[in-house]
Motif scaffolding. Sequence first.
Motif, PDB file in Angstrom:
ATOM      1  N   HIS B 149      46.205  -6.776  48.359  1.00  0.00           N
ATOM      2  CA  HIS B 149      45.322  -5.727  48.864  1.00  0.00           C
ATOM      3  C   HIS B 149      44.217  -6.418  49.653  1.00  0.00           C
ATOM      4  O   HIS B 149      43.949  -7.602  49.452  1.00  0.00           O
ATOM      5  CB  HIS B 149      44.735  -4.929  47.713  1.00  0.00           C
ATOM      6  CG  HIS B 149      44.080  -5.811  46.734  1.00  0.00           C
ATOM      7  ND1 HIS B 149      42.786  -6.229  46.886  1.00  0.00           N
ATOM      8  CD2 HIS B 149      44.556  -6.424  45.638  1.00  0.00           C
ATOM      9  CE1 HIS B 149      42.508  -7.042  45.897  1.00  0.00           C
ATOM     10  NE2 HIS B 149      43.559  -7.186  45.126  1.00  0.00           N
ATOM     11  N   PRO B 150      43.555  -5.682  50.537  1.00  0.00           N
ATOM     12  CA  PRO B 150      42.445  -6.301  51.261  1.00  0.00           C
ATOM     13  C   PRO B 150      41.320  -6.757  50.328  1.00  0.00           C
ATOM     14  O   PRO B 150      41.155  -6.226  49.228  1.00  0.00           O
ATOM     15  CB  PRO B 150      41.978  -5.175  52.179  1.00  0.00           C
ATOM     16  CG  PRO B 150      43.198  -4.339  52.388  1.00  0.00           C
ATOM     17  CD  PRO B 150      43.885  -4.354  51.050  1.00  0.00           C
ATOM     18  N   GLU B 151      40.613  -7.727  50.764  1.00  0.00           N
ATOM     19  CA  GLU B 151      39.429  -8.249  50.073  1.00  0.00           C
ATOM     20  C   GLU B 151      38.321  -8.349  51.123  1.00  0.00           C
ATOM     21  O   GLU B 151      37.826  -9.428  51.432  1.00  0.00           O
ATOM     22  CB  GLU B 151      39.737  -9.636  49.499  1.00  0.00           C
ATOM     23  CG  GLU B 151      40.448  -9.600  48.166  1.00  0.00           C
ATOM     24  CD  GLU B 151      39.572  -9.092  47.028  1.00  0.00           C
ATOM     25  OE1 GLU B 151      38.330  -9.064  47.168  1.00  0.00           O
ATOM     26  OE2 GLU B 151      40.139  -8.718  45.989  1.00  0.00           O
ATOM     27  N   MET B 152      37.981  -7.182  51.680  1.00  0.00           N
ATOM     28  CA  MET B 152      37.141  -7.155  52.879  1.00  0.00           C
ATOM     29  C   MET B 152      35.743  -7.701  52.678  1.00  0.00           C
ATOM     30  O   MET B 152      35.067  -8.051  53.634  1.00  0.00           O
ATOM     31  CB  MET B 152      37.049  -5.723  53.415  1.00  0.00           C
ATOM     32  CG  MET B 152      38.404  -5.134  53.743  1.00  0.00           C
ATOM     33  SD  MET B 152      38.269  -3.640  54.744  1.00  0.00           S
ATOM     34  CE  MET B 152      39.867  -2.895  54.394  1.00  0.00           C
ATOM     35  N   GLY B 153      35.297  -7.742  51.425  1.00  0.00           N
ATOM     36  CA  GLY B 153      33.947  -8.238  51.156  1.00  0.00           C
ATOM     37  C   GLY B 153      33.796  -9.733  51.352  1.00  0.00           C
ATOM     38  O   GLY B 153      32.672 -10.235  51.353  1.00  0.00           O
ATOM     39  N   HIS B 154      34.919 -10.429  51.529  1.00  0.00           N
ATOM     40  CA  HIS B 154      34.820 -11.891  51.577  1.00  0.00           C
ATOM     41  C   HIS B 154      34.875 -12.476  52.990  1.00  0.00           C
ATOM     42  O   HIS B 154      35.003 -13.689  53.148  1.00  0.00           O
ATOM     43  CB  HIS B 154      35.867 -12.519  50.645  1.00  0.00           C
ATOM     44  CG  HIS B 154      35.525 -12.264  49.209  1.00  0.00           C
ATOM     45  ND1 HIS B 154      34.769 -13.127  48.463  1.00  0.00           N
ATOM     46  CD2 HIS B 154      35.773 -11.198  48.415  1.00  0.00           C
ATOM     47  CE1 HIS B 154      34.588 -12.616  47.258  1.00  0.00           C
ATOM     48  NE2 HIS B 154      35.181 -11.446  47.202  1.00  0.00           N
ATOM     49  N   ASP B 174      28.302 -18.214  51.069  1.00  0.00           N
ATOM     50  CA  ASP B 174      27.615 -17.191  51.858  1.00  0.00           C
ATOM     51  C   ASP B 174      28.556 -16.303  52.668  1.00  0.00           C
ATOM     52  O   ASP B 174      28.272 -15.983  53.824  1.00  0.00           O
ATOM     53  CB  ASP B 174      26.535 -17.822  52.739  1.00  0.00           C
ATOM     54  CG  ASP B 174      27.116 -18.774  53.782  1.00  0.00           C
ATOM     55  OD1 ASP B 174      28.329 -19.092  53.723  1.00  0.00           O
ATOM     56  OD2 ASP B 174      26.351 -19.187  54.668  1.00  0.00           O
ATOM     57  N   CYS B 175      29.656 -15.851  52.069  1.00  0.00           N
ATOM     58  CA  CYS B 175      30.446 -14.791  52.707  1.00  0.00           C
ATOM     59  C   CYS B 175      29.646 -13.493  52.602  1.00  0.00           C
ATOM     60  O   CYS B 175      28.551 -13.472  52.024  1.00  0.00           O
ATOM     61  CB  CYS B 175      31.823 -14.660  52.061  1.00  0.00           C
ATOM     62  SG  CYS B 175      31.768 -14.108  50.345  1.00  0.00           S
ATOM     63  N   LEU B 176      30.181 -12.393  53.144  1.00  0.00           N
ATOM     64  CA  LEU B 176      29.452 -11.114  53.109  1.00  0.00           C
ATOM     65  C   LEU B 176      28.992 -10.765  51.699  1.00  0.00           C
ATOM     66  O   LEU B 176      27.805 -10.480  51.476  1.00  0.00           O
ATOM     67  CB  LEU B 176      30.343  -9.999  53.671  1.00  0.00           C
ATOM     68  CG  LEU B 176      29.741  -8.593  53.585  1.00  0.00           C
ATOM     69  CD1 LEU B 176      28.551  -8.442  54.514  1.00  0.00           C
ATOM     70  CD2 LEU B 176      30.794  -7.520  53.868  1.00  0.00           C
ATOM     71  N   GLU B 177      29.921 -10.777  50.745  1.00  0.00           N
ATOM     72  CA  GLU B 177      29.551 -10.453  49.364  1.00  0.00           C
ATOM     73  C   GLU B 177      28.481 -11.412  48.846  1.00  0.00           C
ATOM     74  O   GLU B 177      27.556 -11.013  48.146  1.00  0.00           O
ATOM     75  CB  GLU B 177      30.799 -10.503  48.462  1.00  0.00           C
ATOM     76  CG  GLU B 177      30.503 -10.182  47.014  1.00  0.00           C
ATOM     77  CD  GLU B 177      31.765  -9.990  46.165  1.00  0.00           C
ATOM     78  OE1 GLU B 177      32.565  -9.072  46.464  1.00  0.00           O
ATOM     79  OE2 GLU B 177      31.967 -10.761  45.210  1.00  0.00           O
ATOM     80  N   GLY B 178      28.611 -12.678  49.241  1.00  0.00           N
ATOM     81  CA  GLY B 178      27.661 -13.701  48.790  1.00  0.00           C
ATOM     82  C   GLY B 178      26.241 -13.489  49.282  1.00  0.00           C
ATOM     83  O   GLY B 178      25.289 -13.913  48.624  1.00  0.00           O
ATOM     84  N   VAL B 179      26.088 -12.837  50.432  1.00  0.00           N
ATOM     85  CA  VAL B 179      24.732 -12.640  50.964  1.00  0.00           C
ATOM     86  C   VAL B 179      24.260 -11.189  50.952  1.00  0.00           C
ATOM     87  O   VAL B 179      23.086 -10.928  51.230  1.00  0.00           O
ATOM     88  CB  VAL B 179      24.563 -13.193  52.409  1.00  0.00           C
ATOM     89  CG1 VAL B 179      24.769 -14.707  52.421  1.00  0.00           C
ATOM     90  CG2 VAL B 179      25.491 -12.512  53.412  1.00  0.00           C
ATOM     91  N   ALA B 180      25.159 -10.241  50.634  1.00  0.00           N
ATOM     92  CA  ALA B 180      24.729  -8.833  50.771  1.00  0.00           C
ATOM     93  C   ALA B 180      25.019  -7.945  49.559  1.00  0.00           C
ATOM     94  O   ALA B 180      24.578  -6.795  49.528  1.00  0.00           O
ATOM     95  CB  ALA B 180      25.347  -8.223  52.026  1.00  0.00           C
ATOM     96  N   ALA B 181      25.738  -8.435  48.550  1.00  0.00           N
ATOM     97  CA  ALA B 181      25.956  -7.603  47.352  1.00  0.00           C
ATOM     98  C   ALA B 181      24.672  -7.579  46.515  1.00  0.00           C
ATOM     99  O   ALA B 181      23.760  -8.385  46.734  1.00  0.00           O
ATOM    100  CB  ALA B 181      27.126  -8.154  46.535  1.00  0.00           C
ATOM    101  N   GLY B 182      24.621  -6.667  45.556  1.00  0.00           N
ATOM    102  CA  GLY B 182      23.436  -6.500  44.715  1.00  0.00           C
ATOM    103  C   GLY B 182      22.875  -7.808  44.146  1.00  0.00           C
ATOM    104  O   GLY B 182      21.676  -8.083  44.279  1.00  0.00           O
TER     105      GLY B 182
END
Lengths: 289, 289
Positions: B149-154, B174-182
């Motif tokens: 499945h996609p893992e678009m947050g990475h 510092d992928c998207l999840e690494g810099v923008a998740a809660g």
Amino acid sequence: MKLGAIEAGGTKVVLAVGNDQGEILEKEVIPTEHPDITVPKVIAFFEGKGIERLGLGGFGPIDINETSPAYGQVQKTPKTEWVDYPFGAKLKEGLGVPINIDTDVNVAAMSEAKWGNATDVDTCLYITVGTGIGAGAYFHGQTLKGLSHPEMGHIKVRRHPEDTYEGTCPYHGDCLEGVAAGPSLEKRWGKKGHELADDDKVWEIEAFYLAQALTSYIYILSPERIIMGGGVMKQQQLFPLIRKNVLEMLNGYVSSPYLTEKEIDNYIVSPGLTDEAGVKGALYLAMQE
Amino acid sequence: MKLGAIEAGGTKVVLAVGNDQGEILEKEVIPTEHPDITVPKVIAFFEGKGIERLGLGGFGPIDINETSPAYGQVQKTPKTEWVDYPFGAKLKEGLGVPINIDTDVNVAAMSEAKWGNATDVDTCLYITVGTGIGAGAYFHGQTLKGLSHPEMGHIKVRRHPEDTYEGTCPYHGDCLEGVAAGPSLEKRWGKKGHELADDDKVWEIEAFYLAQALTSYIYILSPERIIMGGGVMKQQQLFPLIRKNVLEMLNGYVSSPYLTEKEIDNYIVSPGLTDEAGVKGALYLAMQE
């Protein structure tokens, strides 16, 4: 049944008559010039050949939404004489047959799935790296489209630490296409790609950008195979560099036997149909009702 | 016909019994603990309720490939006690009914398309920005899946020039999840998102990253609507900032009436089902044969 197929690229248009078995019976290549020159030539090629349907794989942004009033119309493209040109409507008017339209890269993905290097999987992505960078996806029997068609070459990539070239994209400067398509190689290094074949730094930077894009495509789409074609990909030395970078960038996050050192050679591959992917895809498109 | 629906999230599991009209008849929420505690509770909830099929929208990487030996098995997740846990098989064994499995975000996209804020389009993307960042796509009646499945947050995003925070992702920093998740908000600023509501710089940086990701998703998938949910998106001030950044980043390249100042408010939207998108999606999944 005879069918017509058109692969309209930015520099040349491939015309073919085929049958509903997917065989090409006759083929001709003409240059992409002003539409007032090119389109009459296209119509002349098909006239009197008894085709019952036409498939068009079109370059550049083209409206592929069947419900849109601009269906088949060319959109924004650096080839300004084609902007807003009603390509589909002119062909339909000139030839009087139904026409199915998709992007050049979507039909290439479709034909690789049908006859090329993705016949054993349900989902694949076809990427061309040439004058521009574009990609098409074929998932479970459908090409990917929504609001419009994808424009995957225009995503932003992180810059290589040793590369300060400003990029060639008139819309986004240093998007992927701006830093990794053929023209950016030539402008950055002062020579064309094939003249730089022995320069390792050139391909290290190129592979860095392309692998980064592939990694994003894998995270977002999760295709079961990635096929890379186009002029720049004739530099075969790019393939191992891209594969190595993709594995490093994913860092083991996506669990798949394909995404391993052992199997990645069978995951990121050359086109199986070499230069015929586009026109055979257009024929396959014509085969759809 | 009675159907079971499970939305299994990283912090809580929503359980529901519904019918084949999509109505929820009974609902319960339990915490996500060790699978040996949580799964027996799930089974106990459904026992004796006469459900004929079950839909599971699962958190984290879960194998959703029906042909895989690990179908329904949890994959890599920071919740280590769930890694390799055969979630689907245990439920099937415990309840003796057929089970359809997809990711939590895929079923949320599905239910927004069926009952929420994307009923008028054929393609949509649902993004959650919370403890992690994930996204699911529903295109022409199917959720998007391929290799996995996609893992678009990475995906990688370019860094904001004023942000040097190293990122929280154990796989990619510092992928998207690494810099923008809660969790990255809390670690970067020393407070939770809702305590930072009035700090403009926080949301400027957050919107910069999320808009960049949305722009990539638009180029790659071209969805007709983007729905943003999850804890971080409760900060409603993010929406206008994200919309403005997306338009600036696209720079007019994708031709669509939606991608204009006038219409973007109807393109990037909140969930229509608010907190029920997941469990209603799992119910819709159970409704599929």
